[in-house]
Design a protein around this motif. Structure first.
Motif, short mmCIF file in Angstrom:
data_model
loop_
_atom_site.label_atom_id
_atom_site.label_comp_id
_atom_site.label_asym_id
_atom_site.label_seq_id
_atom_site.Cartn_x
_atom_site.Cartn_y
_atom_site.Cartn_z
N VAL A 85 33.66 3.70 -8.56
CA VAL A 85 34.28 3.62 -7.24
C VAL A 85 34.06 4.93 -6.50
O VAL A 85 33.88 5.98 -7.11
CB VAL A 85 35.80 3.31 -7.33
CG1 VAL A 85 36.05 2.01 -8.05
CG2 VAL A 85 36.57 4.42 -8.01
N ASP A 86 34.05 4.85 -5.18
CA ASP A 86 33.92 6.02 -4.33
C ASP A 86 35.34 6.54 -4.07
O ASP A 86 36.04 6.04 -3.19
CB ASP A 86 33.23 5.64 -3.02
CG ASP A 86 33.04 6.82 -2.08
OD1 ASP A 86 33.62 7.90 -2.33
OD2 ASP A 86 32.32 6.65 -1.08
N LEU A 87 35.76 7.51 -4.84
CA LEU A 87 37.14 7.98 -4.81
C LEU A 87 37.53 8.56 -3.46
O LEU A 87 38.71 8.63 -3.13
CB LEU A 87 37.40 8.98 -5.92
CG LEU A 87 37.18 8.45 -7.34
CD1 LEU A 87 37.40 9.55 -8.37
CD2 LEU A 87 38.08 7.27 -7.62
N GLY A 88 36.58 8.94 -2.65
CA GLY A 88 36.89 9.50 -1.34
C GLY A 88 37.06 8.46 -0.25
O GLY A 88 37.68 8.73 0.77
N MET A 119 44.64 9.38 -5.27
CA MET A 119 43.67 8.38 -4.81
C MET A 119 44.29 7.47 -3.75
O MET A 119 45.50 7.32 -3.68
CB MET A 119 43.19 7.53 -5.99
CG MET A 119 42.37 8.29 -6.97
SD MET A 119 41.76 7.18 -8.24
CE MET A 119 41.30 8.36 -9.46
N LYS A 120 43.43 6.89 -2.94
CA LYS A 120 43.87 5.91 -1.95
C LYS A 120 44.15 4.61 -2.69
O LYS A 120 43.25 4.03 -3.29
CB LYS A 120 42.78 5.71 -0.90
CG LYS A 120 42.49 6.97 -0.12
CD LYS A 120 41.32 6.78 0.81
CE LYS A 120 40.98 8.09 1.48
NZ LYS A 120 39.76 7.98 2.27
N CYS A 121 45.38 4.19 -2.67
CA CYS A 121 45.80 3.02 -3.44
C CYS A 121 46.72 2.14 -2.61
O CYS A 121 47.27 2.56 -1.60
CB CYS A 121 46.56 3.44 -4.69
SG CYS A 121 45.63 4.39 -5.88
N GLY A 122 46.88 0.93 -3.09
CA GLY A 122 47.81 0.01 -2.47
C GLY A 122 48.24 -1.06 -3.45
O GLY A 122 47.72 -1.14 -4.58
N LEU A 123 49.18 -1.86 -3.00
CA LEU A 123 49.67 -2.98 -3.80
C LEU A 123 49.52 -4.26 -3.00
O LEU A 123 49.63 -4.26 -1.77
CB LEU A 123 51.15 -2.78 -4.13
CG LEU A 123 51.50 -1.57 -4.99
CD1 LEU A 123 53.01 -1.37 -5.01
CD2 LEU A 123 50.96 -1.74 -6.39
N TYR A 124 49.26 -5.34 -3.70
CA TYR A 124 49.31 -6.66 -3.08
C TYR A 124 50.20 -7.53 -3.95
O TYR A 124 50.43 -7.23 -5.11
CB TYR A 124 47.91 -7.27 -2.92
CG TYR A 124 47.23 -7.69 -4.20
CD1 TYR A 124 47.36 -8.99 -4.69
CD2 TYR A 124 46.45 -6.80 -4.92
CE1 TYR A 124 46.74 -9.38 -5.87
CE2 TYR A 124 45.82 -7.18 -6.09
CZ TYR A 124 45.96 -8.47 -6.56
OH TYR A 124 45.36 -8.85 -7.73
N SER A 125 50.71 -8.58 -3.35
CA SER A 125 51.63 -9.44 -4.10
C SER A 125 51.28 -10.90 -3.89
O SER A 125 51.02 -11.32 -2.77
CB SER A 125 53.06 -9.19 -3.63
OG SER A 125 53.96 -10.07 -4.28
#
Length: 173
Positions: A85-88, A119-125
């Motif tokens: 993954v491109d961590l940036g 890191m750029k992260c998120g959650l989905y439900s």
């Protein structure tokens, strides 16, 4: 982050990498991102025991131009830090730890690790257990797509329309 900022992020050029414990989770939870061409990769965690649904997932990703990686849970940390993954630039989306299924809780726990690491992260439900829920504008299209690629799982969205009518994504960038 305000709702306007979240809307702006979802409409940006960022590419999302969705971690999906089951073959249909990424479509149920992130259809809006998929249909708008924002998903770069799906990382399938292999918790499904439905070979037909897994094949549907492979066809879906191919048809929608989404890279598919099948990665065992035990190797996910190495997968992310190993240059896949491109961590940036990439935003990693994990299932919410508040979803009912234990596999969602397990994979969702990685959010904390990667977010803590900056890191750029998120959650989905898929259970609508995040703070920001949206109504799917084209729910019939989502319904048809789910039935086309995942017919063996149809009972899920037939018994509870929330899987088709709503989705929730929260990002932390």
């Amino acid at each position: 982050m305000s709702i306007e900022e979240k809307e702006s992020l979802l409409g940006s050029d960022k590419k999302f990498i969705i971690f999906s414990p089951h073959s249909d989770d990424f479509v149920i939870g992130c259809w809006n991102l998929i249909k708008n061409g924002k998903v770069k990769m799906v990382v399938y965690c292999g918790f499904d025991e439905d070979a037909e649904a897994e094949e549907g997932m492979r066809r879906f990703c191919k048809d929608f131009g989404i890279e598919l990686k099948e990665v065992e849970y035990e190797t996910m940390i190495d997968f992310v830090y190993g240059g896949n993954v491109d961590l940036g630039n990439d935003v990693l989306l994990f299932p919410s730890q508040n979803d009912h299924h234990p596999a969602h809780k397990l994979i969702g726990s990685l959010f904390n690790l990667f977010a803590f690491d900056g890191m750029k992260c998120g959650l989905y439900s898929i259970d609508m257990n995040v703070e920001w829920i949206r109504v799917v504008d084209d729910w019939r299209e989502k319904y048809d797509i789910l039935n086309k690629y995942f017919p063996t799982k149809k009972d899920l969205w037939e018994s509870d329309k929330k899987y088709v009518l709503f989705e929730g994504v929260v990002v932390n960038v």
